[in-house]
Design a protein around this motif. Structure first.
Motif, mmCIF file in Angstrom:
data_model
loop_
_atom_site.group_PDB
_atom_site.id
_atom_site.type_symbol
_atom_site.label_atom_id
_atom_site.label_comp_id
_atom_site.label_asym_id
_atom_site.label_seq_id
_atom_site.Cartn_x
_atom_site.Cartn_y
_atom_site.Cartn_z
ATOM 1 N N SER A 122 -14.978 -8.096 -11.168
ATOM 2 C CA SER A 122 -14.165 -9.114 -10.508
ATOM 3 C C SER A 122 -12.959 -8.468 -9.835
ATOM 4 C CB SER A 122 -13.700 -10.156 -11.517
ATOM 5 O OG SER A 122 -14.807 -10.840 -12.081
ATOM 6 N N GLY A 123 -12.635 -8.954 -8.643
ATOM 7 C CA GLY A 123 -11.454 -8.464 -7.937
ATOM 8 C C GLY A 123 -11.791 -7.407 -6.910
ATOM 9 N N ALA A 124 -11.696 -7.772 -5.634
ATOM 10 C CA ALA A 124 -11.932 -6.793 -4.567
ATOM 11 C C ALA A 124 -10.762 -5.823 -4.471
ATOM 12 C CB ALA A 124 -12.133 -7.512 -3.236
ATOM 13 N N LEU A 125 -11.074 -4.565 -4.142
ATOM 14 C CA LEU A 125 -10.058 -3.517 -4.037
ATOM 15 C C LEU A 125 -9.974 -3.017 -2.597
ATOM 16 C CD1 LEU A 125 -11.041 -1.404 -7.180
ATOM 17 C CD2 LEU A 125 -9.165 -3.061 -7.010
ATOM 18 N N SER A 126 -8.768 -2.692 -2.175
ATOM 19 C CA SER A 126 -8.562 -2.117 -0.847
ATOM 20 C C SER A 126 -8.528 -0.591 -0.929
ATOM 21 C CB SER A 126 -7.240 -2.623 -0.264
ATOM 22 O OG SER A 126 -6.150 -2.109 -1.018
ATOM 23 N N THR A 127 -8.666 0.054 0.216
ATOM 24 C CA THR A 127 -8.530 1.506 0.278
ATOM 25 C C THR A 127 -7.162 1.943 -0.227
ATOM 26 O OG1 THR A 127 -9.939 1.493 2.242
ATOM 27 C CG2 THR A 127 -8.744 3.521 1.783
ATOM 28 N N GLU A 128 -6.142 1.179 0.113
ATOM 29 C CA GLU A 128 -4.786 1.519 -0.317
ATOM 30 C C GLU A 128 -4.664 1.519 -1.837
ATOM 31 O OE1 GLU A 128 -4.721 0.285 3.856
ATOM 32 O OE2 GLU A 128 -5.597 -0.588 2.036
ATOM 33 N N GLU A 129 -5.308 0.551 -2.492
ATOM 34 C CA GLU A 129 -5.264 0.499 -3.958
ATOM 35 C C GLU A 129 -5.999 1.679 -4.575
ATOM 36 O OE1 GLU A 129 -5.352 -3.780 -5.777
ATOM 37 O OE2 GLU A 129 -6.547 -3.816 -3.940
ATOM 38 N N LEU A 130 -7.133 2.033 -4.016
ATOM 39 C CA LEU A 130 -7.863 3.193 -4.519
ATOM 40 C C LEU A 130 -7.025 4.463 -4.369
ATOM 41 C CD1 LEU A 130 -11.465 2.577 -3.132
ATOM 42 C CD2 LEU A 130 -10.689 2.291 -5.474
ATOM 43 N N CYS A 131 -6.419 4.628 -3.212
ATOM 44 C CA CYS A 131 -5.620 5.828 -2.966
ATOM 45 C C CYS A 131 -4.381 5.869 -3.849
ATOM 46 C CB CYS A 131 -5.235 5.912 -1.498
ATOM 47 S SG CYS A 131 -6.625 6.331 -0.420
ATOM 48 N N ALA A 132 -3.785 4.730 -4.112
ATOM 49 C CA ALA A 132 -2.636 4.696 -5.012
ATOM 50 C C ALA A 132 -3.035 5.154 -6.404
ATOM 51 C CB ALA A 132 -2.043 3.289 -5.052
ATOM 52 N N ALA A 133 -4.222 4.755 -6.856
ATOM 53 C CA ALA A 133 -4.699 5.184 -8.173
ATOM 54 C C ALA A 133 -4.985 6.678 -8.190
ATOM 55 C CB ALA A 133 -5.953 4.390 -8.552
ATOM 56 N N VAL A 134 -5.493 7.203 -7.080
ATOM 57 C CA VAL A 134 -5.757 8.646 -6.982
ATOM 58 C C VAL A 134 -4.448 9.426 -6.930
ATOM 59 C CG1 VAL A 134 -6.705 10.449 -5.496
ATOM 60 C CG2 VAL A 134 -8.020 8.357 -5.917
ATOM 61 N N ALA A 135 -3.465 8.929 -6.183
ATOM 62 C CA ALA A 135 -2.203 9.646 -5.981
ATOM 63 C C ALA A 135 -1.456 9.884 -7.283
ATOM 64 C CB ALA A 135 -1.321 8.882 -5.008
ATOM 65 N N VAL A 136 -1.684 9.054 -8.285
ATOM 66 C CA VAL A 136 -1.056 9.244 -9.598
ATOM 67 C C VAL A 136 -1.406 10.609 -10.173
ATOM 68 C CG1 VAL A 136 -1.071 8.407 -11.985
ATOM 69 C CG2 VAL A 136 -0.924 6.773 -10.095
ATOM 70 N N HIS A 137 -2.579 11.123 -9.809
ATOM 71 C CA HIS A 137 -3.067 12.385 -10.374
ATOM 72 C C HIS A 137 -2.832 13.576 -9.456
ATOM 73 C CE1 HIS A 137 -5.051 10.126 -13.597
ATOM 74 N NE2 HIS A 137 -5.333 9.238 -12.666
ATOM 75 N N VAL A 138 -2.081 13.373 -8.399
ATOM 76 C CA VAL A 138 -1.750 14.459 -7.470
ATOM 77 C C VAL A 138 -0.226 14.617 -7.466
ATOM 78 C CG1 VAL A 138 -1.925 15.320 -5.119
ATOM 79 C CG2 VAL A 138 -3.761 13.888 -6.054
ATOM 80 N N PRO A 139 0.293 15.650 -8.117
ATOM 81 C CA PRO A 139 1.755 15.807 -8.200
ATOM 82 C C PRO A 139 2.424 15.753 -6.830
ATOM 83 C CG PRO A 139 0.651 17.392 -9.624
ATOM 84 C CD PRO A 139 -0.427 16.719 -8.808
ATOM 85 N N GLY A 140 3.364 14.849 -6.712
ATOM 86 C CA GLY A 140 4.082 14.703 -5.464
ATOM 87 C C GLY A 140 3.266 14.104 -4.340
ATOM 88 N N GLY A 141 2.059 13.654 -4.674
ATOM 89 C CA GLY A 141 1.157 13.166 -3.644
ATOM 90 C C GLY A 141 1.492 11.764 -3.176
ATOM 91 N N ARG A 142 1.225 11.558 -1.918
ATOM 92 C CA ARG A 142 1.420 10.245 -1.331
ATOM 93 C C ARG A 142 0.398 10.065 -0.212
ATOM 94 N NH1 ARG A 142 6.969 7.959 1.548
ATOM 95 N NH2 ARG A 142 6.165 5.861 2.039
ATOM 96 N N ALA A 143 -0.308 8.952 -0.266
ATOM 97 C CA ALA A 143 -1.367 8.723 0.715
ATOM 98 C C ALA A 143 -0.787 8.294 2.051
ATOM 99 C CB ALA A 143 -2.329 7.668 0.195
ATOM 100 N N GLY A 144 -1.293 8.914 3.120
ATOM 101 C CA GLY A 144 -0.964 8.483 4.471
ATOM 102 C C GLY A 144 -2.232 8.075 5.193
ATOM 103 N N PHE A 145 -2.153 7.069 6.039
ATOM 104 C CA PHE A 145 -3.350 6.520 6.666
ATOM 105 C C PHE A 145 -3.268 6.628 8.186
ATOM 106 C CE2 PHE A 145 -2.701 4.417 2.607
ATOM 107 C CZ PHE A 145 -3.927 4.607 2.003
ATOM 108 N N ARG A 146 -4.420 6.857 8.786
ATOM 109 C CA ARG A 146 -4.528 6.936 10.243
ATOM 110 C C ARG A 146 -5.561 5.919 10.711
ATOM 111 N NH1 ARG A 146 -8.011 9.782 13.458
ATOM 112 N NH2 ARG A 146 -8.739 11.021 11.681
ATOM 113 N N PRO A 147 -5.125 4.775 11.219
ATOM 114 C CA PRO A 147 -6.076 3.762 11.694
ATOM 115 C C PRO A 147 -6.821 4.257 12.936
ATOM 116 C CG PRO A 147 -3.903 2.815 11.296
ATOM 117 C CD PRO A 147 -3.735 4.301 11.282
ATOM 118 N N VAL A 148 -8.127 4.002 12.951
ATOM 119 C CA VAL A 148 -8.945 4.385 14.100
ATOM 120 C C VAL A 148 -9.760 3.179 14.556
ATOM 121 C CG1 VAL A 148 -9.074 6.811 13.447
ATOM 122 C CG2 VAL A 148 -10.800 5.226 12.625
ATOM 123 N N GLU A 149 -9.879 3.041 15.863
ATOM 124 C CA GLU A 149 -10.650 1.922 16.414
ATOM 125 C C GLU A 149 -12.149 2.209 16.358
ATOM 126 O OE1 GLU A 149 -9.701 -0.980 17.310
ATOM 127 O OE2 GLU A 149 -7.508 -0.753 17.346
#
Length: 304
Positions: free
Chosen positions: A231-258
């Motif tokens: 239950s509960g749909a997840l966005s790419t941003e939520e997945l990346c936030a969960a991953v970033a917890v395990h990357v010291p100093g990490g922060r996800a940046g996104f590049r939108p493409v058409e």
């Protein structure tokens, strides 16, 4: 304990499959695995070797064996389904096919999609398409599963079936897809993560949860398609936030493409499945946001 079953699992020696085997054994069932022999099953499981695409070899490997239920983890095409339907009609009281959320690839709605959106009885089957060509099959994965479901649906009472439409699977230290690792590497190096300009959420399922569902479904008697998703749909941003917890100093940046290639688990259309039918049948899926941190930690090698 409920009645012990005689279960055949086709394929399934890794990832979800190996967890399914463990659950079936723990539940006291007699378990047989059929595959091409690439890897042995765990102790306590009978091993049959055959190429499922070779009807004669498949029937020969089975001999006179009968099963209470068959769980088919590796049926990708209508040709494979047609062979299975011929071989297993009269050999088992129930056939459980592992299908996919990709059968809904043409259903683009912000609402969670229900099973009736794709009725296998209305799907046209074309056995003459080049299903044996890997490139064609990869490009038509959802169509292959859709037509495979249709073949089983046409079998009627001779082979009662259910098609388990599995959401995107996450978790485990043996996730071979590399999709979460892709995010981790981008976050670690500071490279932007390519996403669609309009990025849609999706439903997911924890690897242990889908194994539990398949083991449960093996012992039930319902038929037809059923969605298998937490239950509960997840966005790419939520997945990346969960991953970033395990990357010291990490922060996800996104590049939108058409147009053009985007990162895994980022979608131009909605991939959300309604799990209401599973709940009505007696199985309650968990909340994706509750297991997501554990799943990410396992996959990135920090599950202990």
């Amino acid at each position: 304990m409920e009645k012990a079953l005689n279960v055949l699992v086709i394929g399934g020696n890794r990832y979800v499959g190996k967890r399914l085997l463990a659950r079936l054994l723990d539940d006291g069932h007699r378990v047989t695995v059929l595959n091409r022999g690439s890897s042995p099953p765990p102790a306590g499981v009978e091993h049959l070797r055959a190429d499922r695409n070779d009807e004669g070899a498949l029937a020969g490997a089975l001999g006179s064996r009968l099963f209470d239920v068959v769980v088919d983890q590796v049926c990708y095409t209508p040709r494979q389904a047609a062979i299975a339907r011929r071989v297993f009609s009269g050999r088992t009281r129930r056939y459980v096919m592992t299908s996919t959320v990709e059968v809904y690839e043409y259903e683009d709605s912000p609402a969670l999609v229900r099973e009736e959106a794709v009725d296998p009885a209305t799907v046209t089957v074309d056995l003459e398409l080049p299903w044996d060509e890997p490139a064609f099959l990869e490009a038509h994965y959802g169509e292959g599963k859709r037509q495979a479901e249709a073949v089983f649906a046409a079998g009627g009472a001779a082979l009662p079936y259910t098609a388990v439409r599995v959401a995107h699977v996450l978790g485990g230290d043996d996730d071979f897809t590399g999709r979460l690792a892709h995010y981790a590497e981008r976050i670690r190096t500071g490279e932007p993560i390519a996403v669609p300009a309009v990025n849609r959420p999706a439903t997911y399922v924890y690897v242990e949860e889908i194994a539990r569902f398949l083991a449960w479904a093996a012992g039930e008697d319902f038929t037809g398609p059923v969605n298998a998703a937490s239950s509960g749909a997840l966005s790419t941003e939520e997945l990346c936030a969960a991953v970033a917890v395990h990357v010291p100093g990490g922060r996800a940046g996104f590049r939108p493409v058409e147009v053009g290639e985007v990162s895994p688990f980022s979608f131009r259309r909605s991939y959300g499945m309604d799990n209401g039918r599973a709940a009505r049948l007696g199985f309650t899926f968990g909340e994706a946001r509750q297991w997501l941190p554990r799943a990410v930690a396992e996959t990135l090698g920090e599950g202990g």
